[in-house]
Write a protein that holds these residues in place. Structure first.
Motif: not given
Lengths: 194, 204
Positions: A21-22, A25, B26, B30, B101, B176
């Motif tokens: 799911r990132f 990090e 992130c 992503a 995000f 990923p």
């Protein structure tokens, strides 16, 4: 019961917070040099994640939604609650166990800016989990984060003795290693019927 | 004026958040399944960065040092809400792809780091120049990663077919693991470039 198991196993293995799911990090790449600190960080984050899942559940479904504020105040209220929760956890740990407080040190306040925490809160609101499911999701997310941190730290401790090409030293080789780990975790997809 | 240009250029290369500071990973990993997503994410982050830096710089003499972090967070979260609602209204397709995000821009370390280390200490023009440089530095970096992954994963660039019919698509680049590996290799290439330019400077 079976459903809760699916939620936990799903967030630890299939949709691991860090590797697929990132989310989270920064600590995963930054604090994974030593196994011991990585695991401490993982446990502290698990604690915060579980508390956050409870707090944001009540805020989302008992304050924001009944008053129709979810669209405008969700981000602001979630991040404020997380920041104060981290502060609270910090004070509680300082009072109850100064040794653990010293071990975690600077990592504790950093949990506020860990994407995994805010990401968890937003995912609970999107998936519309009930209270028990939210707690299970929080614990699963924390365990998944701890697992990824521990795996990475273990590999990095071994890698200190490896002969890494000059250009790839530092963060580059860590990212490539994370890619291989993530590839291994792809093997878990399909483990749980969605 | 010279100082402003220097502040602006700083974020583009010397202290590039993605390739040099390695923060804000992130969203970088992503959303970069396509170059277009990179541009959208980068511009959204740039907007938040510029306006929160401006406001924090204007308020720098009024915010008490002890509660500065919560104050910064509220300012940043407000602008993120603005971007989130704006994108949902005018660009619903890309808003859906970026999904989680967009609200998570709040916890992008780059914004907090610039607020804490730079914007809260300098005059508004310098804060804006720095924020613009950092934001565009972030944008070009994640657009590059998005372009590499899109080209290898689906044979297109900004949605146009470039590799032709016979090319093999590496689906792993869109999954990923592809994000981590692309980022790692690009970082390695950047290391080679900077080391070479450092050596060139030493030679002359």
């Amino acid at each position: 019961m079976k459903e809760l198991f699916f939620i936990i196993a799903g967030s630890v293995l299939v949709n691991n917070f860090v590797l697929s799911r990132f989310l989270g990090e920064c600590p995963f790449l930054g604090v994974s040099r030593k196994l011991e600190t990585a695991i401490s960080m993982g446990i502290a984050t698990t604690f915060v994640l579980t508390m956050t899942s409870v707090a944001t559940y009540f805020i989302q479904f008992y304050i924001l939604e009944p008053f129709g504020l979810s669209r405008f105040l969700q981000i602001v209220s979630f991040i404020l609650v997380i920041a104060s929760l981290v502060q609270l956890v910090e004070m509680v740990i300082l009072k109850t166990s100064p040794a653990l407080y010293r071990a975690l040190g600077i990592y504790l306040p950093l949990i506020t800016t860990n994407c995994a925490v805010l990401g968890l809160a937003l995912l609970i609101a999107i998936k519309r989990y009930n209270l028990i499911q939210s707690i299970a999701f929080g614990i699963g997310a924390g365990l998944g984060f701890t697992l990824a941190m521990a795996l990475m730290a273990g590999i990095r401790e071994e890698m200190e003795f490896a002969d890494v090409p000059e250009a790839l030293q530092g963060a580059a080789i860590v990212l490539i290693t994370a890619g291989l780990l993530s590839m291994a975790f792809l093997g878990f997809s399909g483990l749980i019927p969605m | 004026m010279y100082q402003l240009v220097k502040d602006f250029l700083n974020g583009l290369w010397n202290e590039n958040p993605t390739f040099r500071m390695i923060i804000g990973m992130c969203p970088t990993l992503a959303v970069t399944t396509a170059a277009m997503n990179g541009i959208a994410m980068g511009l959204a982050t740039t907007f938040v960065l510029v306006f929160s830096s401006l406001l924090i710089s204007l308020l720098r003499n009024f915010i008490p040092a002890k509660v500065r972090i919560p104050c910064f967070i509220i300012v940043i979260a407000t602008f993120v809400t603005v971007v989130d609602l704006f994108m949902a209204a005018y660009f619903p397709a890309i808003h859906k792809i970026l999904g989680l995000f967009v609200p998570l821009i709040v916890v992008n370390c780059t914004i907090m780091a610039r607020a804490e280390a730079f914007a809260s200490k300098v005059t508004p023009p310098r804060a804006v120049a720095d924020a613009l440089g950092m934001g565009l530095g972030f944008t070009w970096a994640i657009t590059l990663i998005g372009a590499v992954r899109e080209l290898m994963g689906s044979g297109t660039l900004f949605g146009y077919h470039v590799l032709g019919e016979g090319a093999t698509h590496w689906v792993i680049m869109l999954l990923p693991p592809g994000a981590f590996i692309t980022m790692g290799i690009l970082l390695g290439i950047m290391n080679v470039i900077t080391r070479k330019s450092a050596r060139d400077i030493q030679c002359h």
